[in-house]
Design an enzyme around this catalytic site. Structure first.
Site, PDB file in Angstrom:
ATOM      1  N   ASP A 262      18.908  -8.331   5.508  1.00  0.00           N
ATOM      2  CA  ASP A 262      18.945  -8.663   6.933  1.00  0.00           C
ATOM      3  C   ASP A 262      17.546  -8.659   7.548  1.00  0.00           C
ATOM      4  O   ASP A 262      16.754  -7.756   7.302  1.00  0.00           O
ATOM      5  CB  ASP A 262      19.817  -7.608   7.639  1.00  0.00           C
ATOM      6  CG  ASP A 262      20.018  -7.915   9.115  1.00  0.00           C
ATOM      7  OD1 ASP A 262      20.573  -8.985   9.413  1.00  0.00           O
ATOM      8  OD2 ASP A 262      19.601  -7.102   9.958  1.00  0.00           O
ATOM      9  N   GLU A 304      17.742 -13.404   4.731  1.00  0.00           N
ATOM     10  CA  GLU A 304      18.119 -13.890   6.067  1.00  0.00           C
ATOM     11  C   GLU A 304      16.850 -14.014   6.891  1.00  0.00           C
ATOM     12  O   GLU A 304      16.407 -13.082   7.542  1.00  0.00           O
ATOM     13  CB  GLU A 304      19.106 -12.942   6.761  1.00  0.00           C
ATOM     14  CG  GLU A 304      19.705 -13.550   8.025  1.00  0.00           C
ATOM     15  CD  GLU A 304      19.304 -12.883   9.341  1.00  0.00           C
ATOM     16  OE1 GLU A 304      19.569 -13.472  10.400  1.00  0.00           O
ATOM     17  OE2 GLU A 304      18.728 -11.786   9.328  1.00  0.00           O
TER      18      GLU A 304
HETATM   19  C1  GLC Z   1      20.589 -10.411  11.750  1.00  0.00           C
HETATM   20  C2  GLC Z   1      22.088 -10.465  11.954  1.00  0.00           C
HETATM   21  C3  GLC Z   1      22.389 -10.349  13.392  1.00  0.00           C
HETATM   22  C4  GLC Z   1      21.829  -9.055  13.900  1.00  0.00           C
HETATM   23  C5  GLC Z   1      20.359  -8.906  13.548  1.00  0.00           C
HETATM   24  C6  GLC Z   1      19.905  -7.505  13.720  1.00  0.00           C
HETATM   25  O1  GLC Z   1      19.949 -11.460  12.318  1.00  0.00           O
HETATM   26  O2  GLC Z   1      22.599 -11.647  11.402  1.00  0.00           O
HETATM   27  O3  GLC Z   1      23.762 -10.448  13.649  1.00  0.00           O
HETATM   28  O4  GLC Z   1      21.963  -9.019  15.292  1.00  0.00           O
HETATM   29  O5  GLC Z   1      20.098  -9.207  12.204  1.00  0.00           O
HETATM   30  O6  GLC Z   1      20.378  -6.682  12.690  1.00  0.00           O
HETATM   31  C1  GLC Z   2      17.550 -13.207  13.398  1.00  0.00           C
HETATM   32  C2  GLC Z   2      16.618 -14.269  13.956  1.00  0.00           C
HETATM   33  C3  GLC Z   2      16.967 -14.656  15.328  1.00  0.00           C
HETATM   34  C4  GLC Z   2      18.455 -14.628  15.396  1.00  0.00           C
HETATM   35  C5  GLC Z   2      18.868 -13.195  15.390  1.00  0.00           C
HETATM   36  C6  GLC Z   2      20.331 -12.988  15.244  1.00  0.00           C
HETATM   37  O1  GLC Z   2      16.958 -12.413  12.462  1.00  0.00           O
HETATM   38  O2  GLC Z   2      15.278 -14.109  13.756  1.00  0.00           O
HETATM   39  O3  GLC Z   2      16.466 -15.905  15.656  1.00  0.00           O
HETATM   40  O4  GLC Z   2      18.905 -15.284  16.508  1.00  0.00           O
HETATM   41  O5  GLC Z   2      18.194 -12.486  14.402  1.00  0.00           O
HETATM   42  O6  GLC Z   2      21.033 -13.359  16.339  1.00  0.00           O
END
Ligand code: GLC
Ligand code: GLC
Length: 627
Positions: A262, A304
């Site tokens: 993540d 991600e």
């Molecule tokens: C990632 C997840 C998102 C979450 C963020 C912080 O982007 O997909 O749902 O808010 O990380 O953990």
């Molecule tokens: C992710 C991204 C951001 C995204 C969020 C999850 O890691 O960097 O653009 O919208 O976290 O909502």
């Protein structure tokens, strides 16, 4: 001759040295490193002793077939345990359905102990060693992993390693002044350093809090990239790396086969930079990877990184993350549905689709998160498109319901200062089903057809395959009402699943169409491997791309076909019937006398040109080939 995979002792030696050299590059002459490294290697040995035999057998199988995840038989799904099935035990009742759909990979959204009611959907983890009691126990998680594996489904869970919740024992320790956790987070006594960092960092959740830091009750400031209760870990401290490596090994030993890494872009911070995608972030991922290679060599990392496309691909390597979300393709699928213009997507497939050997995209239509328009401005400029204006158009199209828009999305994290915004919603609502638009079902199938025919590993947000609609009830749910992404995370759409075999319903039409595409993909090896060649259709509304066939060295599975094109895909983004001229297709027609559209099963005579209905598409293969 298949080589014997390296045994533990060899891996401990080879990967152990790689680990040490990576950590020395990250931590230099930090006096804490030697102690942490020695302790970590002892942890690694202990984790190996604890690794169940069944997983060691699986490791050997994976080592013998390291690119197993690139198979055309792979299909991924994702769901929240609570929303989809209530509990982990409830989830197992859906296994027969998962098999019906053809899943080989299931990502369960974060299911660990977390603050209540707001935990950012579980992305604020309070303990990796405890399952959220509302969902089950760690025993249930292990049983789930085993049961899924026995049914040919690999379990993926999140490794939320950029931050913990403020209720994690480490966070509580840091707040209470326990010296053991002193340096686990980015905590400062006053605004001096926060101000200095914030001069160059981006606001990720501006609706939650401005800047990157949030105040603590005692007047200090802590780094929180996402929500106030998600505190960023300080990887500048080698003890943090060791602590998280242990949590990772614990998860690996429960039977998890894929870790969704993540928020990888944010894990390293350096004053004066954006604190995203720094070189040390890659070294850290490689170091985590080395730890895994020793104890759990079958495990995969999924990156991600929802950032600029140049940066996304940097995380992909067999030594770092073998898989990555493909956020550019995802966003451009929605772009082409809105604009009916295939050029940006075609450009991305032509110039940004290739990935390093031994890695693959996870291609998806949408995730649990918002859709951000992460295309590169410089790519858009080549097509005469202004990135900023175009993003603002897309936000208006998907949110504001201006005349002519079929979409029913909602805005997410609009930044009043910069004008930036993203959007959220289910596939069906974004594609027009909620608005009653007559092209909706075709758009949903078209969108998925792209994810299913561009190689890599296709991922479906479960429920979308029966056309689930936005769920606006989040506005009344504690802990959810301020996060509009919940509109796209509906509860299990029982009625629509019940209708899935009834072709008169939209659920049935979507399900039948998707099942058909999934079955085609899983029976034709040509869909494996993501090597795409663009095809110029001479019409901005018509998308074309092809995958190499037997004439090319890259698809050994189709030896009986003499044709250098294994698959040719054409899709019509327009709302009316379009024809690709026979002259445009003459090159393909010359390669094989007859082509078959796998989707309809009919023979296509390319010398007559190709007619495509509104939002229609074809998957063409040379007749008689065994692709
Ligand atoms: C990632 C997840 C998102 C979450 C963020 C912080 O982007 O997909 O749902 O808010 O990380 O953990
Ligand atoms: C992710 C991204 C951001 C995204 C969020 C999850 O890691 O960097 O653009 O919208 O976290 O909502």
């Amino acid at each position: 001759m298949p080589q014997t995979p390296p045994d533990f002792a060899t891996r401990r030696d080879v990967e152990g040295r790689r680990l040490e050299s990576l950590l020395r590059r990250i931590y230099g002459d930090d006096p804490r490193l030697d102690r942490e490294l020695a302790a970590l290697l002892a942890d690694v040995d202990a984790a190996w002793r604890q690794r169940p035999d069944a997983l060691k057998i699986l490791d050997r199988k994976r080592q013998g077939d390291p690119e197993w995840f690139e198979s055309n038989r792979m299909l991924a799904g994702v769901c929240y345990v609570d929303r989809y099935a209530g509990t982990l035990r409830g989830l197992l009742e859906h296994v027969p359905y998962f098999r019906e759909l053809g899943l080989t990979y299931l990502h369960l959204m974060p299911l660990f102990q977390a603050p209540s009611p707001n935990s950012d959907g579980g992305y604020a983890v309070s303990s990796y060693r405890h399952v959220d009691p509302a969902l089950g126990t760690m025993d249930d998680l292990r049983a789930t992993a085993t049961e899924l594996r026995d049914n040919g489904i690999s379990l993926a869970v999140d490794f939320v390693f950029n931050h913990t919740s403020n209720e994690h024992a480490w966070a509580k320790g840091a707040l209470a002044g326990d010296p053991a956790y002193d340096d686990f987070y980015w905590i400062y006594p006053d605004r001096e350093m926060p101000d200095a960092f914030e001069r160059t960092t981006r606001e990720i959740f501006p609706e939650d809090h401005p800047g990157s830091f949030v105040p603590l009750p005692d007047g200090r400031w802590v780094w929180a990239t996402f929500h106030t209760f998600q505190w960023d870990l300080n990887y500048g401290n080698p003890a943090v790396f060791r602590a998280m490596a242990n949590e990772m090994l614990f998860l690996a030993n429960q039977g998890v086969e894929i870790l969704r890494m993540d928020a990888v872009a944010f894990i390293w911070k350096k004053l004066g930079t954006s604190c995203e995608n720094l070189p040390e972030a890659h070294l850290l991922l490689q170091a985590f990877n080395a730890v895994c290679r020793i104890v759990a060599p079958g495990l995969l990392f999924l990156s991600e990184a929802i950032v600029h496309p140049d940066d996304v691909v940097e995380y992909m390597s067999p030594d770092e993350c073998q898989l990555s979300y493909n956020p550019l393709q995802m966003a451009l699928i929605w772009n082409s549905l809105a604009t009916r213009d295939s050029r940006m997507l075609g450009q991305a497939l032509a110039t940004r689709h290739a990935t390093p050997p031994g890695t693959a995209w996870v291609n998806y239509v949408r995730s649990h998160d918002d859709i951000g328009w992460t295309f590169a401005d410089e790519d858009a400029a080549l097509l005469g498109i202004d990135g900023t204006d175009h993003r603002s158009f897309l936000n208006r199209f998907y949110v504001d319901r201006f005349p002519g828009s079929f979409a029913r999305g909602v805005a997410f994290q609009t930044n009043e200062k910069t004008g930036d915004s993203r959007i959220a919603g289910t596939t069906a609502s974004l594609a027009g089903l909620e608005a009653g638009d007559e092209g909706a079902v075709r758009r949903i199938l078209l969108a998925h057809s792209i994810a299913l025919s561009t190689g890599g590993l296709p991922l479906i947000y479960l429920g979308d395959e029966v056309g689930q609609l936005n769920d606006y009830r989040y506005a009344d749910e504690p802990g959810k009402r301020d996060d509009s992404r919940w509109v796209g995370r509906p509860r299990y759409p029982a009625g629509r699943y019940a209708d899935r075999h009834d072709a008169r319903t939209s659920a049935g039409a979507i399900y039948a169409g998707l099942r058909h595409l999934i079955a085609l993909r899983s029976t034709h090896p040509v869909f494996a491997g993501g090597e795409l060649v663009p095809f110029d259709t001479h019409d901005a509304q018509l998308l074309g791309y092809q995958q190499p066939g037997a004439g090319s060295a890259s698809s050994p599975g189709s030896a009986s076909s003499p044709c250098s094109v294994g698959l040719a895909v054409f899709a019509n983004l327009a709302d009316d019937m379009r024809t690709i001229e026979s002259t445009t297709l003459s090159g393909l027609a010359a390669l094989a006398p007859e082509w078959i559209d796998l989707v309809t099963g009919s023979v296509v005579d390319l010398t007559q040109g190709l007619r495509l209905g509104p939002q229609g598409f074809v998957w063409l293969v040379p007749a008689g080939s065994s692709v």
